[in-house]
Design an enzyme around this catalytic site. Structure first.
Site, PDB file in Angstrom:
ATOM      1  N   GLY A  63      39.935 -13.396  24.164  1.00 60.96           N
ATOM      2  CA  GLY A  63      41.336 -12.964  24.073  1.00 60.96           C
ATOM      3  C   GLY A  63      41.566 -11.467  23.999  1.00 60.96           C
ATOM      4  O   GLY A  63      42.615 -11.033  23.518  1.00 60.96           O
ATOM      5  N   SER A  64      40.629 -10.666  24.500  1.00 60.56           N
ATOM      6  CA  SER A  64      40.873  -9.214  24.444  1.00 60.56           C
ATOM      7  C   SER A  64      42.033  -8.814  25.357  1.00 60.56           C
ATOM      8  O   SER A  64      42.776  -7.877  25.051  1.00 60.56           O
ATOM      9  CB  SER A  64      39.602  -8.425  24.788  1.00 60.56           C
ATOM     10  OG  SER A  64      39.245  -8.601  26.135  1.00 60.56           O
ATOM     11  N   ASN A  65      42.230  -9.554  26.450  1.00 51.81           N
ATOM     12  CA  ASN A  65      43.392  -9.263  27.311  1.00 51.81           C
ATOM     13  C   ASN A  65      44.690  -9.725  26.659  1.00 51.81           C
ATOM     14  O   ASN A  65      45.713  -9.042  26.773  1.00 51.81           O
ATOM     15  CB  ASN A  65      43.210  -9.910  28.686  1.00 51.81           C
ATOM     16  CG  ASN A  65      42.273  -9.085  29.551  1.00 51.81           C
ATOM     17  OD1 ASN A  65      42.651  -8.036  30.066  1.00 51.81           O
ATOM     18  ND2 ASN A  65      41.037  -9.533  29.673  1.00 51.81           N
ATOM     19  N   LYS A 120      45.478 -34.974  34.396  1.00 51.02           N
ATOM     20  CA  LYS A 120      45.765 -33.539  34.463  1.00 51.02           C
ATOM     21  C   LYS A 120      47.282 -33.311  34.546  1.00 51.02           C
ATOM     22  O   LYS A 120      47.817 -32.384  33.948  1.00 51.02           O
ATOM     23  CB  LYS A 120      45.065 -32.971  35.700  1.00 51.02           C
ATOM     24  CG  LYS A 120      45.241 -31.484  35.894  1.00 51.02           C
ATOM     25  CD  LYS A 120      44.271 -30.970  36.936  1.00 51.02           C
ATOM     26  CE  LYS A 120      44.527 -29.521  37.247  1.00 51.02           C
ATOM     27  NZ  LYS A 120      43.380 -28.822  37.779  1.00 51.02           N
ATOM     28  N   MET A 139      40.141 -21.064  31.405  1.00 51.24           N
ATOM     29  CA  MET A 139      39.044 -21.617  32.202  1.00 51.24           C
ATOM     30  C   MET A 139      39.421 -22.927  32.892  1.00 51.24           C
ATOM     31  O   MET A 139      38.654 -23.891  32.885  1.00 51.24           O
ATOM     32  CB  MET A 139      37.799 -21.805  31.323  1.00 51.24           C
ATOM     33  CG  MET A 139      37.315 -20.528  30.647  1.00 51.24           C
ATOM     34  SD  MET A 139      37.123 -19.132  31.786  1.00 51.24           S
ATOM     35  CE  MET A 139      35.620 -19.609  32.576  1.00 51.24           C
ATOM     36  N   ARG A 140      40.612 -22.945  33.482  1.00 49.95           N
ATOM     37  CA  ARG A 140      41.047 -24.150  34.205  1.00 49.95           C
ATOM     38  C   ARG A 140      41.809 -23.766  35.449  1.00 49.95           C
ATOM     39  O   ARG A 140      42.520 -22.764  35.455  1.00 49.95           O
ATOM     40  CB  ARG A 140      42.023 -24.967  33.347  1.00 49.95           C
ATOM     41  CG  ARG A 140      41.368 -25.654  32.270  1.00 49.95           C
ATOM     42  CD  ARG A 140      42.273 -26.554  31.477  1.00 49.95           C
ATOM     43  NE  ARG A 140      41.429 -27.141  30.469  1.00 49.95           N
ATOM     44  CZ  ARG A 140      40.624 -28.160  30.693  1.00 49.95           C
ATOM     45  NH1 ARG A 140      40.614 -28.766  31.845  1.00 49.95           N
ATOM     46  NH2 ARG A 140      39.830 -28.595  29.742  1.00 49.95           N
ATOM     47  N   ASN A 193      47.143 -13.770  37.354  1.00 42.34           N
ATOM     48  CA  ASN A 193      45.814 -13.913  36.758  1.00 42.34           C
ATOM     49  C   ASN A 193      45.081 -12.581  36.873  1.00 42.34           C
ATOM     50  O   ASN A 193      45.320 -11.806  37.802  1.00 42.34           O
ATOM     51  CB  ASN A 193      45.024 -14.992  37.504  1.00 42.34           C
ATOM     52  CG  ASN A 193      43.630 -15.184  36.927  1.00 42.34           C
ATOM     53  OD1 ASN A 193      43.450 -15.240  35.707  1.00 42.34           O
ATOM     54  ND2 ASN A 193      42.628 -15.278  37.785  1.00 42.34           N
ATOM     55  N   HIS A 197      41.276 -10.904  37.250  1.00 38.64           N
ATOM     56  CA  HIS A 197      39.927 -11.296  37.665  1.00 38.64           C
ATOM     57  C   HIS A 197      39.027 -10.058  37.635  1.00 38.64           C
ATOM     58  O   HIS A 197      39.391  -9.014  38.179  1.00 38.64           O
ATOM     59  CB  HIS A 197      39.982 -11.888  39.078  1.00 38.64           C
ATOM     60  CG  HIS A 197      38.654 -12.386  39.533  1.00 38.64           C
ATOM     61  ND1 HIS A 197      38.109 -13.564  39.066  1.00 38.64           N
ATOM     62  CD2 HIS A 197      37.734 -11.852  40.379  1.00 38.64           C
ATOM     63  CE1 HIS A 197      36.923 -13.739  39.618  1.00 38.64           C
ATOM     64  NE2 HIS A 197      36.663 -12.719  40.418  1.00 38.64           N
TER      65      HIS A 197
END
Ligand code: GRF
Length: 193
Positions: free
Chosen positions: A11-13, A64, A89-90, A106, A108
């Site tokens: 969770g640093s972002n 899902k 992570m999904r 997102n 990356h």
């Protein structure tokens, strides 16, 4: 503008976004953390920052679609305008992506379209590329395949180790993600939030 950050780990972002925006009188706020991992350190960060948490596990839902429908219900309740994935992570399903199309971003840790996937820093380092970086992009139905919003490059020096590269990448991320969110804020009148 209300932001939901989705994270599964450190969770640093999440922290960087909260530090940039959750201030007095800020027009932009992280209102919700969505986390799918009860052991994630990001939960501690959210508690400390006073950000509401939705801890939701895929295995507690039959499908899902049902799992994602519950998340969407919570996003609606909190009037979320922007979903920022930060180490979640999904892969989001088409139903979710459609519901928030162009409102999901997102981060990356490589220069897409190179080194997609969950081990991008490691993969780039092992490949031996001399330039890598960070990408923020829209999320579509694919993996790390949506339209690119911003990128920042860095050189991998001869003295760099995997650890030093990771540090440099994360330092870039923590500036780039808030910068992209500021861009969203600026373009608000022309968007349909
Ligand atoms: C970051 O490197 C991000 O680019 C990737 O997952 C990592 C999450 O790190 N998608 P953190 O949990 O924000 O520290």
């Amino acid at each position: 503008m209300n932001i939901a950050v989705f994270a599964s780990g450190n969770g640093s972002n999440f922290q960087a976004i909260v530090s940039a925006f959750n201030k007095k009188n800020s027009k932009v706020k992280v209102k919700l953390l969505v986390c799918d991992n009860p052991a994630a350190f990001v939960l501690e960060r959210a508690k400390k920052a006073g950000v509401k948490i939705l801890l939701i596990r895929r295995k507690d839902y039959a499908s899902k679609d049902e799992f994602e429908a519950e998340i969407i219900k919570n996003l609606k309740q909190e009037q979320i305008d922007l979903v920022a994935l930060a180490g979640f992570m999904r892969i989001l399903g088409p139903g979710f992506v459609n519901a928030y199309r162009n409102k999901i971003i997102n981060i990356h840790p490589a220069l897409l379209p190179s080194f997609k996937g969950a081990h991008a820093i490691d993969d780039a380092y092992k490949y031996g590329v001399k330039v890598t970086g960070v990408t923020v992009h829209f999320v579509d139905e694919g993996m790390d395949s949506g339209k690119i919003i911003l990128q920042k490059a860095l050189y991998i020096g001869r003295v760099d180790t995997l650890e030093s590269l990771e540090k440099k990448i994360h330092a870039i991320e923590h500036k780039l993600y808030p910068k992209v969110i500021r861009l969203f804020l600026k373009s608000l009148p022309s968007r349909c939030f």
